[in-house]
Every structure is written in structure tokens, then in C-alpha cells.
Design an enzyme around this catalytic site. Sequence first.
Site, mmCIF file in Angstrom:
data_model
loop_
_atom_site.group_PDB
_atom_site.id
_atom_site.type_symbol
_atom_site.label_atom_id
_atom_site.label_comp_id
_atom_site.label_asym_id
_atom_site.label_seq_id
_atom_site.Cartn_x
_atom_site.Cartn_y
_atom_site.Cartn_z
ATOM 1 N N CYS A 151 0.857 -1.182 0.000
ATOM 2 C CA CYS A 151 0.000 0.000 0.000
ATOM 3 C C CYS A 151 0.896 1.235 0.000
ATOM 4 C CB CYS A 151 -0.903 -0.008 1.229
ATOM 5 S SG CYS A 151 -1.983 1.442 1.367
ATOM 6 N N ASP A 190 0.641 3.783 1.699
ATOM 7 C CA ASP A 190 0.752 4.307 3.066
ATOM 8 C C ASP A 190 2.218 4.314 3.501
ATOM 9 O OD1 ASP A 190 0.770 4.374 5.986
ATOM 10 O OD2 ASP A 190 -1.377 4.008 5.881
ATOM 11 N N HIS A 193 -2.453 -4.046 4.704
ATOM 12 C CA HIS A 193 -2.044 -3.797 6.088
ATOM 13 C C HIS A 193 -3.236 -3.601 7.004
ATOM 14 C CE1 HIS A 193 -2.645 0.704 6.025
ATOM 15 N NE2 HIS A 193 -2.543 0.487 4.731
ATOM 16 N N CYS A 222 -6.107 0.487 6.787
ATOM 17 C CA CYS A 222 -5.874 1.079 5.468
ATOM 18 C C CYS A 222 -6.943 2.127 5.176
ATOM 19 C CB CYS A 222 -5.894 -0.006 4.396
ATOM 20 S SG CYS A 222 -5.515 0.610 2.741
#
Length: 571
Positions: free
Chosen positions: A232, A234, A300, A311
Site C-alpha cells: 500500500c 501508506d 495492512h 488502510c
Amino acid sequence: MSKQRRPARASLIWASASATAAPAYQPRVQGESVPGASTAIAEPATQEPTTRGLAKPGPTERTATARAPRMRPRPPAQVAGAAKRSARQTTRAVGAETMRGRVPGPNGLHPLTDLDGNARLQCYEDRVKAAFDRIVPVLKQISALQHESDFEQHAQSIARAELGFDLPEHMLADAWVTQLDLRRLFAWCVFETYRRMADDFFANDPLGGREVHAFDRFIQDCGFHQLDVTPCADGRLAHAISYVLRLPFGAVRRKPYAGGLFDVENTVSKWGEVELGRFREGVPNTADAPTRYLKTVIYHYSSVDPHHQGCAAHGSNDAAAAQAALDRLLAFRQSVENGFCCGASVALLLIGMDTDTDAIRAHVPDGEGRMDLTQSVDAIKVYAITRDLEPTAARARVAELVKAHAPATADPGMLRLVARLIENNLSQIDYVRQVHGGRYADAGHAERFVGVGIGFEEIQLRNLTYFAYLYTVEEGAADLDVGRKIFGGLNVSRGLPIPIVIRFDYHGGVPGARERAATRCRRLDAALADRFADLDDRGLLHRLLVVRDSDAGTGIEVVGSSLDAQMSGGH
């Protein structure tokens, strides 16, 4: 954990999609008795570790360990005698446990933990993040001096001592007339710190990520010729390759997307490029070798605050994040099969990651590539089972656990790879426990800047950068909007601008590639200023434009900035 009993499997190692990480780890004190080997998962202690930071064994300790003689098995009578004496003498009891293969790792760590690797990674993380985190305190100190007669000299002296570089003279020159533009100065310091970090990364390889030969051999032995990983976007997953999975970044294609929802068409194109290289150049191996392209997605979740710190792209819904990632993987495989009739050349793997502890769980596919989202091999539980074994026994036990709890038709090469990833992750679990007290203090976002475009191989640290991989603002609008929301809380709410690094890598062997990369940077810069005009007009959005020749292996080249003196009048 699934409530349905599976007689042929030790179900404690399998975690459901909503399972949370184990409590923080309490190191065993010296002299404490060690229980016998068991296939059940011991309950980890709930207290926080008493030490922080990585303590490497000194030369004397390492030498003593290396030279320790092998202990020959005793006859049964001697073993029985030792057991009786152990009730009276604790030290001999510990010796008996050692002989039976129950040896706690140094300082209570897992026996497979890479102490030297952890120390090296901590040194790099501390050094880089400290450089970014010094910026605000230094600027506060400089701001308090801006009306002194020798302000410019004093400010430069502080910057050189604390940040390691001089500040732009044109930003300091008029401070005696008007207020110092701290927003511009903050953005400039972030960009300069990033540039210096990138130069060091490409010049010195501080993580050793270009040492790829051993891993290339290993992964081909497992039956794969390319590992393509999408975490991701992130920032809490930016360290997934070099830290969480402990893989050499030079051997892995990493391209993050929000929610792990990678671009299927782009990935099919990359797959075709790799297969053509095998056919034409024999790189990384020849086309007739029985290996496959392995596509992996890392989704995640949060064990500390699962309903708010999961997420963002999936509303902190762990099940939705896992399902969306799996659907995208299946779409990639279907695209290859539809277009090239060779689905057997594509393998899939799904990994979950707890952003609070860095522990992973792997969804092992069966022989047809199917994965069950309710079943996964959980590294935190493998850790608990194997933490008191000798290194050789622990490594063998990890492999046994992965095989015992995988589908019966799972590919042997995939089992071997997953076992290696789980083993590597054990070092990261100990890293987080030692350095960060078991769980990261910044459970949420704490990124320092946004990275948009194509590239960013040098970003290998957690919560350093929020990624938005794109060529145009339109195609990456969703990722950009998530980034704005994140930095609206991190920076804008404090009056600080959002620093954005616009980056496009290019192949230097292609005529005109550098110029086209620079043009893409300028085009994206204008589009960002237009899309976020409300921020740009208030000085709350600044951009650094960089390109890099990925063929040459050199550092980045700055081709523009919203902070350039000639651009100070605005757009």
C-alpha cells in the site's frame, strides 16, 4: 482465528483476517528455566521490554559463542543424573537445557534474529529521520533571531551546525524588513535533506540493497525469476522491502499503490518486458527455465487501533483490504492468461502486515494459485513457537510449520520462499520490540513529505514518505487526495506547507529520455498547483522536481522547484 477445527493442522498458527498481534514481548532473564519443546504457542509476556535500542554482543561474547565446543550426547544414566542434580543446582539445569537444544537467543531475542543487520538498520533509520526531525526545532531557533543585526550570519551558523548545510541567502536577506517566510524555508530544508539522503543512498548503499546475487539464485531455485511487490502507498509500509521482509531492494520491483490496488495494465506491460528480456538476453534467466513471474501484494492492518488506523483506502476494513488485493492479483493473472495463454508463468502471493508491530501473515496459495483469506501463517506465532530453539532447529521448525499449514498442493518453491520471508520477519519483530518498545509510537501517519511520479528506490524507511505513483494528476487523483488529507492533519493544521517531491526516472540509453522526464515533471508540477490552488496560493504547497537515470545507477538530478528565486512571484 477460524472456529472450524482442522484435524490435520495445528490451528493455532493460522490467523483469521481480523486477528490481532500478540502482546509486547518480555525478554527472559538470565537463569530462568526454559520449558520443554512444544508445538503449542506459548503466551507472550504482556510487559513492555525493559531495554530500548539494539545491544550488539561485544567481540568477546561473539568469540566465546563461536568457539563453544559441541556437546556430545550423554548416555541415559548420565542424563538422568544431570536431571537430578539440576534440581539442586540451577546453573547445571541451564546447561542441561542447552544440551537438549533449548537455547534462548542473546538478550532474550529470537535465535534467528540478525543482530548485525538490526544494528545497521537502526543506525540508518535514526540518522535519516533525525535529519528531518531537526528541521522544525532549528527553524524555531532561527525565527527567534530574525530581527538581530547579525541575523544572517547567526542563522547560517546554526543551520550548518544543526542541519549540515547553508540556507538560501535570498530567503534570509529581507528578514529585517519583512517577516521571515518560514513556510518556504521549511519546505526548502525538507527538500535539501531529501536530496542529501538520496545522494548518500545511491553513492554508499547504506542498506546493502544492491547485493542481489545470492537472493537471485535463491529465488530462481524456488522457481521464480522476478519478484514484483506492491505494498500500500501508506508511508507505514515504505520500509516493507528492506526492513519488514529483509530483501535486497535491488532484486525486487516495488511499486506502491493506495490500498495495494496496482495498475493491472502497467503490471502486464512489466511482465511482458521481463519475459522479453529472458527470451532475448537470458536475463534474469533464459526463457526455457521452469520459473515464473511472482506478483505479490502487501495489505495492512492495525493491532492497536484496527477501526481507525487500518488502510485508509478501505476505511480501515481489514477484510475489504485483503479481498481487494486478492481480486487485483487474480485480475492480473486473468489478463496474462487472456492475452498470452500462459497463466502458468504467473504466480501470486498475498501478505498482510501489522503496521504497529511489523509482523506479517502470509496467505499461502495452493497449486492453482488460490488463497483462502481466512487462513494465514502468522509470523508472530511462529516466533512464539520457535524462540527457544537453537538456530538450526528453529530454521527447520519454521519450514515445517509453513509446510504443515499450507494447502496440500502448495508449490514446494513457494513454501520455501514463504519460510524465508517468515524467518526474515522474525528479525524485524525483534527490531520493533527492542528499538520501539514492541509497537511503534506513531500508530498513525507521520510522513515527512509526499512523493509523486515514478521512482523513489531510495525511500526504504517507515513513515518517511507517502507515495502516489502516477504519470498524470487525473490517473492518480484518488491517491493524491488521500495524501492531501493525511498532510492536512500533519502539516497544514500546524501552518506548515505540504512538501511534494515530483520524480521521474528514465533510461539514459534512450535518446531524449531525460528531456521527456523533465517535461513530465514540469507538467505534473503545473497540474498539482492547479488542483490544489487553495493551498498553493497560501504558500502551503511546495514542489521539488527531480529526475534520475536508472540505467547509470547515479543519484537524483534537481531540474526545478517552486522555491527557486525566479519563481518566487508565484505561478
